[in-house]
Write a protein that holds these residues in place. Structure first.
Motif, PDB file in Angstrom:
ATOM      1  N   ASP A 156      -3.601  37.748 -27.754  1.00 27.60           N
ATOM      2  CA  ASP A 156      -2.906  38.731 -26.911  1.00 27.60           C
ATOM      3  C   ASP A 156      -3.483  38.753 -25.493  1.00 27.60           C
ATOM      4  O   ASP A 156      -2.743  38.833 -24.510  1.00 27.60           O
ATOM      5  CB  ASP A 156      -2.986  40.136 -27.518  1.00 27.60           C
ATOM      6  N   SER A 157      -4.793  38.675 -25.395  1.00 31.86           N
ATOM      7  CA  SER A 157      -5.431  38.660 -24.080  1.00 31.86           C
ATOM      8  C   SER A 157      -5.047  37.398 -23.308  1.00 31.86           C
ATOM      9  O   SER A 157      -4.683  37.455 -22.137  1.00 31.86           O
ATOM     10  CB  SER A 157      -6.953  38.741 -24.226  1.00 31.86           C
ATOM     11  N   TRP A 158      -5.121  36.241 -23.976  1.00 30.16           N
ATOM     12  CA  TRP A 158      -4.751  34.981 -23.315  1.00 30.16           C
ATOM     13  C   TRP A 158      -3.288  34.984 -22.911  1.00 30.16           C
ATOM     14  O   TRP A 158      -2.927  34.463 -21.853  1.00 30.16           O
ATOM     15  CB  TRP A 158      -5.064  33.792 -24.203  1.00 30.16           C
ATOM     16  N   LYS A 159      -2.440  35.568 -23.749  1.00 30.96           N
ATOM     17  CA  LYS A 159      -1.008  35.638 -23.440  1.00 30.96           C
ATOM     18  C   LYS A 159      -0.793  36.443 -22.155  1.00 30.96           C
ATOM     19  O   LYS A 159      -0.049  36.017 -21.267  1.00 30.96           O
ATOM     20  CB  LYS A 159      -0.249  36.249 -24.617  1.00 30.96           C
ATOM     21  N   TYR A 160      -1.430  37.590 -22.061  1.00 29.43           N
ATOM     22  CA  TYR A 160      -1.339  38.433 -20.867  1.00 29.43           C
ATOM     23  C   TYR A 160      -1.789  37.644 -19.626  1.00 29.43           C
ATOM     24  O   TYR A 160      -1.108  37.636 -18.597  1.00 29.43           O
ATOM     25  CB  TYR A 160      -2.208  39.687 -21.050  1.00 29.43           C
ATOM     26  N   LEU A 161      -2.922  36.977 -19.733  1.00 29.48           N
ATOM     27  CA  LEU A 161      -3.480  36.247 -18.590  1.00 29.48           C
ATOM     28  C   LEU A 161      -2.644  35.028 -18.218  1.00 29.48           C
ATOM     29  O   LEU A 161      -2.500  34.712 -17.031  1.00 29.48           O
ATOM     30  CB  LEU A 161      -4.931  35.855 -18.876  1.00 29.48           C
ATOM     31  N   LEU A 201      -2.792  33.743 -14.322  1.00 26.02           N
ATOM     32  CA  LEU A 201      -4.193  33.876 -13.925  1.00 26.02           C
ATOM     33  C   LEU A 201      -5.059  32.786 -14.551  1.00 26.02           C
ATOM     34  O   LEU A 201      -6.118  32.453 -14.024  1.00 26.02           O
ATOM     35  CB  LEU A 201      -4.724  35.264 -14.306  1.00 26.02           C
ATOM     36  N   ILE A 202      -4.595  32.244 -15.690  1.00 24.42           N
ATOM     37  CA  ILE A 202      -5.295  31.148 -16.370  1.00 24.42           C
ATOM     38  C   ILE A 202      -4.280  30.124 -16.850  1.00 24.42           C
ATOM     39  O   ILE A 202      -3.102  30.438 -17.003  1.00 24.42           O
ATOM     40  CB  ILE A 202      -6.133  31.628 -17.586  1.00 24.42           C
ATOM     41  N   THR A 203      -4.765  28.915 -17.070  1.00 25.19           N
ATOM     42  CA  THR A 203      -3.996  27.870 -17.733  1.00 25.19           C
ATOM     43  C   THR A 203      -4.858  27.395 -18.895  1.00 25.19           C
ATOM     44  O   THR A 203      -6.034  27.061 -18.695  1.00 25.19           O
ATOM     45  CB  THR A 203      -3.708  26.695 -16.774  1.00 25.19           C
ATOM     46  N   ILE A 204      -4.291  27.403 -20.100  1.00 29.31           N
ATOM     47  CA  ILE A 204      -5.028  26.972 -21.287  1.00 29.31           C
ATOM     48  C   ILE A 204      -4.479  25.621 -21.752  1.00 29.31           C
ATOM     49  O   ILE A 204      -3.294  25.483 -22.002  1.00 29.31           O
ATOM     50  CB  ILE A 204      -4.911  28.003 -22.437  1.00 29.31           C
ATOM     51  N   TYR A 205      -5.388  24.644 -21.864  1.00 32.41           N
ATOM     52  CA  TYR A 205      -5.023  23.302 -22.308  1.00 32.41           C
ATOM     53  C   TYR A 205      -5.377  23.081 -23.778  1.00 32.41           C
ATOM     54  O   TYR A 205      -4.819  22.191 -24.415  1.00 32.41           O
ATOM     55  CB  TYR A 205      -5.728  22.250 -21.455  1.00 32.41           C
ATOM     56  N   GLY A 206      -6.295  23.842 -24.286  1.00 29.00           N
ATOM     57  CA  GLY A 206      -6.690  23.713 -25.682  1.00 29.00           C
ATOM     58  C   GLY A 206      -7.578  24.872 -26.080  1.00 29.00           C
ATOM     59  O   GLY A 206      -8.252  25.452 -25.233  1.00 29.00           O
ATOM     60  N   TYR A 207      -7.549  25.207 -27.382  1.00 26.41           N
ATOM     61  CA  TYR A 207      -8.393  26.297 -27.865  1.00 26.41           C
ATOM     62  C   TYR A 207      -8.568  26.192 -29.371  1.00 26.41           C
ATOM     63  O   TYR A 207      -7.793  25.535 -30.072  1.00 26.41           O
ATOM     64  CB  TYR A 207      -7.787  27.664 -27.516  1.00 26.41           C
ATOM     65  N   LYS A 242     -13.722  41.885 -21.652  1.00 30.14           N
ATOM     66  CA  LYS A 242     -13.594  43.350 -21.622  1.00 30.14           C
ATOM     67  C   LYS A 242     -12.442  43.824 -22.520  1.00 30.14           C
ATOM     68  O   LYS A 242     -12.596  44.741 -23.317  1.00 30.14           O
ATOM     69  CB  LYS A 242     -13.362  43.826 -20.188  1.00 30.14           C
ATOM     70  N   PHE A 243     -11.284  43.189 -22.388  1.00 30.94           N
ATOM     71  CA  PHE A 243     -10.106  43.569 -23.182  1.00 30.94           C
ATOM     72  C   PHE A 243     -10.375  43.392 -24.673  1.00 30.94           C
ATOM     73  O   PHE A 243     -10.117  44.287 -25.479  1.00 30.94           O
ATOM     74  CB  PHE A 243      -8.891  42.733 -22.757  1.00 30.94           C
ATOM     75  N   THR A 244     -10.904  42.221 -25.051  1.00 34.61           N
ATOM     76  CA  THR A 244     -11.119  41.957 -26.479  1.00 34.61           C
ATOM     77  C   THR A 244     -12.165  42.909 -27.044  1.00 34.61           C
ATOM     78  O   THR A 244     -11.995  43.423 -28.153  1.00 34.61           O
ATOM     79  CB  THR A 244     -11.507  40.492 -26.738  1.00 34.61           C
ATOM     80  N   ILE A 251       0.994  30.168 -25.132  1.00 30.55           N
ATOM     81  CA  ILE A 251      -0.122  30.264 -24.199  1.00 30.55           C
ATOM     82  C   ILE A 251      -0.601  28.907 -23.679  1.00 30.55           C
ATOM     83  O   ILE A 251      -1.458  28.850 -22.813  1.00 30.55           O
ATOM     84  CB  ILE A 251      -1.328  30.980 -24.838  1.00 30.55           C
ATOM     85  N   LEU A 252      -0.031  27.820 -24.194  1.00 26.76           N
ATOM     86  CA  LEU A 252      -0.568  26.490 -23.901  1.00 26.76           C
ATOM     87  C   LEU A 252       0.206  25.728 -22.837  1.00 26.76           C
ATOM     88  O   LEU A 252       1.427  25.864 -22.726  1.00 26.76           O
ATOM     89  CB  LEU A 252      -0.603  25.658 -25.183  1.00 26.76           C
ATOM     90  N   THR A 253      -0.520  24.919 -22.110  1.00 27.54           N
ATOM     91  CA  THR A 253       0.032  23.950 -21.173  1.00 27.54           C
ATOM     92  C   THR A 253      -0.548  22.592 -21.564  1.00 27.54           C
ATOM     93  O   THR A 253      -1.759  22.482 -21.788  1.00 27.54           O
ATOM     94  CB  THR A 253      -0.393  24.281 -19.722  1.00 27.54           C
ATOM     95  N   HIS A 254       0.303  21.590 -21.686  1.00 29.07           N
ATOM     96  CA  HIS A 254      -0.188  20.240 -22.014  1.00 29.07           C
ATOM     97  C   HIS A 254      -1.077  19.751 -20.875  1.00 29.07           C
ATOM     98  O   HIS A 254      -0.746  19.955 -19.699  1.00 29.07           O
ATOM     99  CB  HIS A 254       0.987  19.293 -22.241  1.00 29.07           C
ATOM    100  N   TYR A 255      -2.168  19.101 -21.219  1.00 27.69           N
ATOM    101  CA  TYR A 255      -3.115  18.632 -20.181  1.00 27.69           C
ATOM    102  C   TYR A 255      -2.474  17.660 -19.204  1.00 27.69           C
ATOM    103  O   TYR A 255      -2.971  17.480 -18.091  1.00 27.69           O
ATOM    104  CB  TYR A 255      -4.371  18.051 -20.803  1.00 27.69           C
ATOM    105  N   ASP A 256      -1.379  16.983 -19.575  1.00 31.86           N
ATOM    106  CA  ASP A 256      -0.728  16.042 -18.673  1.00 31.86           C
ATOM    107  C   ASP A 256       0.215  16.725 -17.672  1.00 31.86           C
ATOM    108  O   ASP A 256       0.726  16.084 -16.772  1.00 31.86           O
ATOM    109  CB  ASP A 256       0.060  14.988 -19.463  1.00 31.86           C
TER     110      ASP A 256
END
Length: 181
Positions: A41-46, A51-57, A85-87, A175-180
């Motif tokens: 939920d936090s990553w989704k908001y961000l 504010l962030i780009t997530i390539y893997g988790y 802080k949120f989590t 929440i993901l963006t492909h690294y390419d």
């Protein structure tokens, strides 16, 4: 290859980091799917606010690994700080309702907070090449199938990781963006 380490609040924008954050005293707080969902939920908001780009988790029982980029501050704080802080706030709310006795496991000795869920100073390493990114992505995806954890028989069968996204393109949490890209 030279690895740069950074403190949580000091990650620079526009750089990809391999990031590891661990629950205080390695307690298995994140074994609970509701706690995993709080991270999502936090990553989704961000990510929705760019504010962030997530390539893997991967979300493991007592730690998380991310390949991510900070794009902008969330007000005056870093997105990593906002995540922590949120989590922490939501973990406290959940445990207060679900298991108040376990909340005592996270009491802080610090004067600026009552509880401490995340260890201080998570690891943040700048990823300087596609080869390094792919090595870390492989490490992240294989974490749940390690004998120590045995959370799935195949990386893509572990729901709380980006492995299935890279195999099928399915972005379950958005929440993901492909690294390419």
């Amino acid at each position: 290859m030279h690895l740069q380490h950074a403190r949580q609040g000091q990650m620079e924008t526009a750089l990809c980091y391999f990031y590891t954050d661990t629950i205080q005293d390695f307690k298995p707080l994140l074994a609970d799917d509701e706690c995993k969902q709080i991270c999502i939920d936090s990553w989704k908001y961000l990510t929705e606010r760019k504010l962030i780009t997530i390539y893997g988790y991967v979300i493991m029982p007592n730690h998380i690994h991310l390949l991510w980029m900070m794009n902008d501050l969330n007000g005056k704080e870093s997105p990593a700080g906002s995540f922590a802080k949120f989590t922490a706030h939501r973990f406290k709310q959940l445990l207060t309702i679900k298991d108040p006795e376990s909340l005592q496991n996270y009491h802080s000795k610090k004067t600026d907070r009552a509880f401490q869920f995340w260890k201080r100073d998570p690891l943040a390493i700048v990823i300087s090449s596609k080869k390094a990114l792919l090595q870390k992505l492989d490490y992240i995806h294989n974490n749940p199938i390690q004998e120590k954890w045995n959370l799935a028989d195949l990386p893509e069968r572990y729901r709380w990781s980006s492995a299935d996204f890279y195999l099928t393109g399915k972005n379950e949490f958005g929440i993901l963006t492909h690294y390419d890209e």
